[in-house]
Scaffold this active site. Structure first.
Site, mmCIF file in Angstrom:
data_model
loop_
_atom_site.group_PDB
_atom_site.id
_atom_site.type_symbol
_atom_site.label_atom_id
_atom_site.label_comp_id
_atom_site.label_asym_id
_atom_site.label_seq_id
_atom_site.Cartn_x
_atom_site.Cartn_y
_atom_site.Cartn_z
ATOM 1 N N ARG A 391 0.829 -1.202 0.000
ATOM 2 C CA ARG A 391 0.000 0.000 0.000
ATOM 3 C C ARG A 391 0.864 1.252 0.000
ATOM 4 O O ARG A 391 0.593 2.212 -0.720
ATOM 5 C CB ARG A 391 -0.951 0.021 1.200
ATOM 6 C CG ARG A 391 -1.948 1.198 1.133
ATOM 7 C CD ARG A 391 -2.886 1.239 2.335
ATOM 8 N NE ARG A 391 -3.996 2.162 2.111
ATOM 9 C CZ ARG A 391 -3.974 3.464 2.374
ATOM 10 N NH1 ARG A 391 -2.868 4.022 2.845
ATOM 11 N NH2 ARG A 391 -5.021 4.225 2.140
ATOM 12 N N CYS A 392 1.919 1.266 0.804
ATOM 13 C CA CYS A 392 2.808 2.433 0.864
ATOM 14 C C CYS A 392 3.408 2.741 -0.503
ATOM 15 O O CYS A 392 3.640 3.908 -0.839
ATOM 16 C CB CYS A 392 3.941 2.191 1.857
ATOM 17 S SG CYS A 392 3.440 2.130 3.584
#
Length: 403
Positions: A391-392
């Site tokens: 996600r990052c």
């Protein structure tokens, strides 16, 4: 792709169509044991292996039909526009370390570069010995390997410098000095690249600290914002006011998280994996609370603030579901802490019940599979040295709407 999709994101789980990534490059090679802490990495990554891992991540997305945009490609294309080039150079020259004399030398050098060369320097940085000429006190006191233009290794984590709320973009205000200039580059792309010419800006880097890793679109109209090491309560309030004023949200949940490296963003402790399901770090699940913000009665009125309420309870109420399905592992607290440190809770949904995760987090991934979530596993032994998971490393630009 035959058709360019317009930006639109109203959830964490709608089918992902277009995403922004950054393939790591020379900026990672600038990391040393002497500077990695300052540049927010927990180690010195093996660059070629990190690139291999990232290429495999991008290919996993493409194989599922996702259009992958690369930050360096978009930036290079934007820098062909004179005003965009001037803005990007001005972002470098705003560094107060330079002073007038060295600043003039840096300006001359950057202005002499080709578009490709300028993009490389803006992300990869430049040391004193790489600058053709310089003078002044700042120049004289620098060591040969000191950075005149610091590298931006955290560009890898494209989630943080911008957030799309439906068809509008928040170019965020990054809290740590090592990352401030990332938003300048992202802002240049969104302001000047033809693909984003019609996009409205919701938030700008001169506002209070707000980072995209702290912003979760729990459901259409419901946003959670973590406040802790990177995002301040004032930044969360600013985003909430803008979202309410533009009809982008009905409820914004402000969620305090520990001001700690291991929990720097809300998405390091929880991410959505289905319309009503969340993977969450079990060591904090029971203690997390939320303050529910709702729209003021007028433009100058105060926000309505409710709570604190247990986070999962507040989220379920705002999302209008009976409860949030919390996916739990059977890990003991020590093992759970290890997988959280390795970004076990930092998943990227490609569609409802389909998520990308690091392969190393065996217990967390097994729990997801047992709960009916298909897991696309990727390697991340080198990518994870900056403390960030799938996600990052991704900024969704287009998802199918959930409404």
């Amino acid at each position: 792709m035959s058709q360019t999709l317009r930006p639109y994101v109203d959830s964490e789980v709608g089918t992902l169509r277009t995403v922004l990534l950054h393939r790591p490059g020379a900026e990672l090679a600038r990391l040393t044991p002497r500077n990695n802490d300052e540049l927010l990495f927990d180690g010195v990554p093996w660059v070629s292996r990190a690139q291999e891992e990232h290429d495999a991540f991008a290919e996993a997305l493409r194989s599922r039909g996702v259009e992958v945009l690369l930050l360096s490609d978009l930036l290079t294309e934007a820098l062909d526009i004179p005003v965009a080039r001037a803005e990007a150079i001005a972002g470098v020259l705003a560094d107060p370390r330079l002073g007038a004399d060295l600043g003039d030398a840096v300006a001359r050098h950057l202005e002499s570069l080709s578009t490709d060369e300028l993009c490389a320097v803006l992300i990869g940085g430049i040391s004193k010995r790489e600058l053709p000429s310089g003078h002044g006190v700042a120049w004289s006191l620098m060591g040969d390997h000191d950075f005149v233009v610091p590298p931006l290794p955290n560009c890898l984590f494209t989630r943080d410098s911008s957030v799309w709320l439906r068809d509008q973009v928040a170019v965020t205000s990054l809290a740590m000095p090592a990352r401030e200039r990332e938003s300048t580059l992202t802002g240049t792309i969104y302001a000047h690249h033809p693909r984003f010419a019609m996009s409205s800006k919701l938030f700008t880097p001169d506002f209070e600290p707000l980072e995209g890793g702290d912003v979760l679109l729990l459901a259409p109209g419901t946003i959670a914002v973590g406040v802790g090491e990177r995002t301040t309560p004032a930044g969360a309030e600013r985003l909430a006011r803008a979202a309410f004023a533009r009809g982008l949200a009905e409820t914004v949940l402000v969620v305090p998280i520990a001001q700690d490296r291991a929990t720097m963003h809300l998405d390091t402790v929880c991410t959505m994996v289905d319309h009503d399901a969340m993977i969450i770090y079990p060591n904090v699940a029971d203690s997390m609370v939320a303050y529910a913000l709702t729209a003021p009665d007028g433009p100058q009125a105060r926000l309505h603030v409710g709570g604190p309420t247990p986070f999962l309870q507040a989220a379920a109420a705002a999302m209008r579901v009976e409860r949030i399905r919390m996916i739990e592992t059977d890990l003991d607290p020590i093992a759970a802490e290890r997988e959280q440190w390795d970004d076990g809770n930092n998943t990227l949904c490609l569609a409802p019940r389909l998520a990308v995760a690091y392969e190393r987090n065996h217990a967390t991934n097994a729990a997801l599979e047992a709960a009916g979530i298909e897991v696309v596993e990727i390697a991340g032994s080198e990518l994870g040295s900056g403390r960030g998971g799938p996600r990052c490393m991704s900024c969704p630009i287009t998802r199918d709407p959930l409404d």
